[in-house]
Design a protein around this motif. Structure first.
Motif, mmCIF file in Angstrom:
data_model
loop_
_atom_site.group_PDB
_atom_site.id
_atom_site.type_symbol
_atom_site.label_atom_id
_atom_site.label_comp_id
_atom_site.label_asym_id
_atom_site.label_seq_id
_atom_site.Cartn_x
_atom_site.Cartn_y
_atom_site.Cartn_z
ATOM 1 N N LEU A 1 -13.776 3.965 -39.089
ATOM 2 C CA LEU A 1 -13.551 5.084 -38.172
ATOM 3 C C LEU A 1 -13.434 6.393 -38.933
ATOM 4 O O LEU A 1 -12.672 6.507 -39.872
ATOM 5 N N SER A 2 -14.232 7.388 -38.550
ATOM 6 C CA SER A 2 -14.124 8.700 -39.167
ATOM 7 C C SER A 2 -12.818 9.357 -38.743
ATOM 8 O O SER A 2 -12.307 9.110 -37.673
ATOM 9 N N LYS A 3 -12.312 10.243 -39.593
ATOM 10 C CA LYS A 3 -11.056 10.921 -39.309
ATOM 11 C C LYS A 3 -11.273 12.037 -38.298
ATOM 12 O O LYS A 3 -12.343 12.613 -38.246
ATOM 13 N N PRO A 4 -10.244 12.416 -37.521
ATOM 14 C CA PRO A 4 -8.931 11.782 -37.472
ATOM 15 C C PRO A 4 -8.946 10.487 -36.672
ATOM 16 O O PRO A 4 -9.686 10.354 -35.699
ATOM 17 N N LYS A 5 -8.132 9.546 -37.081
ATOM 18 C CA LYS A 5 -8.068 8.274 -36.391
ATOM 19 C C LYS A 5 -7.280 8.417 -35.091
ATOM 20 O O LYS A 5 -6.303 9.168 -35.036
ATOM 21 N N PRO A 6 -7.671 7.700 -34.049
ATOM 22 C CA PRO A 6 -6.852 7.697 -32.825
ATOM 23 C C PRO A 6 -5.489 7.086 -33.118
ATOM 24 O O PRO A 6 -5.356 6.180 -33.946
ATOM 25 N N GLN A 7 -4.493 7.581 -32.425
ATOM 26 C CA GLN A 7 -3.120 7.202 -32.768
ATOM 27 C C GLN A 7 -2.272 7.043 -31.519
ATOM 28 O O GLN A 7 -2.413 7.781 -30.546
ATOM 29 N N LEU A 8 -1.367 6.061 -31.550
ATOM 30 C CA LEU A 8 -0.347 5.922 -30.522
ATOM 31 C C LEU A 8 0.885 6.724 -30.907
ATOM 32 O O LEU A 8 1.115 6.994 -32.091
ATOM 33 N N PRO A 9 1.710 7.104 -29.928
ATOM 34 C CA PRO A 9 2.968 7.777 -30.262
ATOM 35 C C PRO A 9 3.838 6.905 -31.165
ATOM 36 O O PRO A 9 3.768 5.670 -31.126
ATOM 37 N N GLU A 10 4.650 7.534 -31.965
ATOM 38 C CA GLU A 10 5.518 6.814 -32.889
ATOM 39 C C GLU A 10 6.425 5.838 -32.128
ATOM 40 O O GLU A 10 6.999 6.185 -31.094
ATOM 41 N N GLY A 11 6.540 4.628 -32.634
ATOM 42 C CA GLY A 11 7.411 3.621 -32.037
ATOM 43 C C GLY A 11 6.785 2.802 -30.932
ATOM 44 O O GLY A 11 7.376 1.853 -30.440
ATOM 45 N N THR B 1 -3.822 5.307 -20.015
ATOM 46 C CA THR B 1 -3.910 6.148 -21.212
ATOM 47 C C THR B 1 -2.593 6.111 -21.959
ATOM 48 O O THR B 1 -1.522 6.228 -21.356
ATOM 49 N N CYS B 2 -2.689 5.963 -23.276
ATOM 50 C CA CYS B 2 -1.496 6.040 -24.123
ATOM 51 C C CYS B 2 -1.910 6.665 -25.449
ATOM 52 O O CYS B 2 -2.809 6.142 -26.130
ATOM 53 N N GLY B 3 -1.291 7.777 -25.796
ATOM 54 C CA GLY B 3 -1.677 8.473 -27.012
ATOM 55 C C GLY B 3 -3.153 8.838 -26.970
ATOM 56 O O GLY B 3 -3.651 9.389 -25.986
ATOM 57 N N ASP B 4 -3.872 8.467 -28.031
ATOM 58 C CA ASP B 4 -5.299 8.779 -28.121
ATOM 59 C C ASP B 4 -6.190 7.665 -27.584
ATOM 60 O O ASP B 4 -7.402 7.683 -27.809
ATOM 61 N N PHE B 5 -5.609 6.707 -26.867
ATOM 62 C CA PHE B 5 -6.351 5.536 -26.399
ATOM 63 C C PHE B 5 -6.462 5.531 -24.871
ATOM 64 O O PHE B 5 -5.514 5.866 -24.160
ATOM 65 N N PHE B 6 -7.634 5.106 -24.411
ATOM 66 C CA PHE B 6 -7.926 4.992 -22.987
ATOM 67 C C PHE B 6 -8.376 3.552 -22.741
ATOM 68 O O PHE B 6 -9.388 3.107 -23.297
ATOM 69 N N PHE B 7 -7.631 2.830 -21.922
ATOM 70 C CA PHE B 7 -7.882 1.424 -21.643
ATOM 71 C C PHE B 7 -8.551 1.302 -20.275
ATOM 72 O O PHE B 7 -8.080 1.888 -19.292
ATOM 73 N N VAL B 8 -9.627 0.520 -20.213
ATOM 74 C CA VAL B 8 -10.396 0.408 -18.979
ATOM 75 C C VAL B 8 -11.151 -0.912 -19.026
ATOM 76 O O VAL B 8 -11.389 -1.463 -20.109
ATOM 77 N N HIS B 9 -11.567 -1.414 -17.870
ATOM 78 C CA HIS B 9 -12.241 -2.706 -17.871
ATOM 79 C C HIS B 9 -13.603 -2.655 -18.554
ATOM 80 O O HIS B 9 -13.854 -3.404 -19.507
ATOM 81 N N ALA B 10 -14.526 -1.817 -18.074
ATOM 82 C CA ALA B 10 -15.915 -1.864 -18.550
ATOM 83 C C ALA B 10 -16.268 -0.737 -19.502
ATOM 84 O O ALA B 10 -17.030 -0.934 -20.448
ATOM 85 N N GLY B 11 -15.777 0.466 -19.252
ATOM 86 C CA GLY B 11 -16.138 1.620 -20.059
ATOM 87 C C GLY B 11 -16.169 2.874 -19.219
ATOM 88 O O GLY B 11 -15.610 2.905 -18.110
ATOM 89 N N ILE B 12 -16.810 3.901 -19.725
ATOM 90 C CA ILE B 12 -16.868 5.187 -19.030
ATOM 91 C C ILE B 12 -18.294 5.721 -19.051
ATOM 92 O O ILE B 12 -19.125 5.290 -19.852
ATOM 93 N N ARG B 13 -18.550 6.671 -18.175
ATOM 94 C CA ARG B 13 -19.850 7.343 -18.123
ATOM 95 C C ARG B 13 -19.871 8.462 -19.169
ATOM 96 O O ARG B 13 -19.098 9.429 -19.073
ATOM 97 N N PRO B 14 -20.707 8.356 -20.212
ATOM 98 C CA PRO B 14 -20.784 9.439 -21.212
ATOM 99 C C PRO B 14 -21.119 10.777 -20.552
ATOM 100 O O PRO B 14 -21.879 10.840 -19.587
ATOM 101 N N GLY B 15 -20.516 11.829 -21.075
ATOM 102 C CA GLY B 15 -20.795 13.167 -20.578
ATOM 103 C C GLY B 15 -19.886 13.623 -19.464
ATOM 104 O O GLY B 15 -19.887 14.803 -19.108
ATOM 105 N N LEU B 16 -19.101 12.706 -18.881
ATOM 106 C CA LEU B 16 -18.150 13.059 -17.824
ATOM 107 C C LEU B 16 -16.730 13.044 -18.373
ATOM 108 O O LEU B 16 -16.355 12.098 -19.083
ATOM 109 N N PRO B 17 -15.916 14.049 -18.047
ATOM 110 C CA PRO B 17 -14.501 13.991 -18.446
ATOM 111 C C PRO B 17 -13.830 12.741 -17.891
ATOM 112 O O PRO B 17 -14.217 12.235 -16.833
ATOM 113 N N LEU B 18 -12.831 12.244 -18.588
ATOM 114 C CA LEU B 18 -12.137 11.025 -18.138
ATOM 115 C C LEU B 18 -11.560 11.205 -16.734
ATOM 116 O O LEU B 18 -11.528 10.248 -15.945
#
Length: 244
Positions: free
Chosen positions: A9-19, A159-176
């Motif tokens: 993974l190129s930087k910056p790495k996705p990250q969860l909140p501390e703890g 959504t948690c931190g820099d992660f987005f959890f979903v069943h199949a995926g998302i449509r590229p080019g559209l905001p979440l």
């Protein structure tokens, strides 16, 4: 647990909140016999590491294809009473809800694994006799109210931190925030072939892969449990992703 992620993974790495630690699974498909060992792995890890805040995210397709949908939902509902859980909707749950409203779709459901779900509730698709309405009435009588509520209350994403959890995926080019339900539950090629760096790192299932697939913009953890006997669990803490 095996590390998959750091060097790819190129930087910056996705990250969860501390703890925060997230445990994620997808596409259980009625495989209660595979789910239970994974829950024991989570419990052992929690007892050993004691994170400040643990979240268990289940990313849809709990039903159909595998041998025991009923026990799978019982286990997950009981789990939700004791642990911090998030349950997302999959395309199979969405289709079952639609079939209950539109009985003419019953044969389509049976072809994608609905027969196994019926059997887990003691209902045989051999009793169809040309009238789907009667068979679905029988299912409605057999399915516990807690299971109906579970299916009605599933979320589309988490959504948690820099992660987005979903069943199949998302449509590229559209905001979440502008994604459509059909894409979140069913998209394949447009998402899987995209190299776009989305606003969040996407963790998903839906399209079976031989082993957990971690890319620069997404992670696929659907390892085809009902066909392969391999149900993947992913643990995320900070920037570190582990899969077993």
């Amino acid at each position: 647990m095996l590390p998959f992620f750091r060097s790819r993974l190129s930087k910056p790495k996705p990250q969860l909140p501390e703890g925060v630690r997230v445990y994620a699974m997808s596409d259980i498909h009625g495989c209660a016999h595979l789910l239970m060992p994974m829950l024991r792995v989570i419990d052992a890890d929690l007892a050993h590491s004691r994170p400040s805040h643990a979240i268990e995210v289940f990313m849809g397709d709990y039903i159909d294809r595998g041998p025991d949908t009923r026990s799978t939902l019982d286990i997950l509902i009981e789990r939700s009473r004791r642990n911090n859980t998030v349950f997302l909707k999959g395309n199979h749950e969405s289709f079952l809800v639609r079939v209950l409203r539109e009985p003419h779709l019953l044969n389509d459901w049976l072809r994608i694994g609905g027969a196994q779900t019926l059997a887990s509730y003691g209902v045989s698709s051999a009793d169809l006799r040309g009238d789907p309405t009667n068979l679905l009435r029988e299912l409605a009588r057999a399915i516990p109210r807690s299971h109906v509520e579970f299916l009605r209350n599933l979320r589309l994403s988490f959504t948690c931190g820099d992660f987005f959890f979903v069943h199949a995926g998302i449509r590229p080019g559209l905001p979440l925030s502008e994604q459509h339900e059909d894409d979140l539950l069913s998209i394949r090629d447009e998402f899987l072939k995209s190299d776009e760096h989305f606003s969040k790192y996407i963790v998903h299932g839906h399209t079976p892969v031989r082993s957990a697939e971690l890319r620069a913009n997404r992670a696929n953890i659907d390892t085809g449990a009902y066909a392969t006997g391999n149900l993947t669990l992913m643990s995320i803490q900070g920037t570190r992703l582990l899969a077993v």
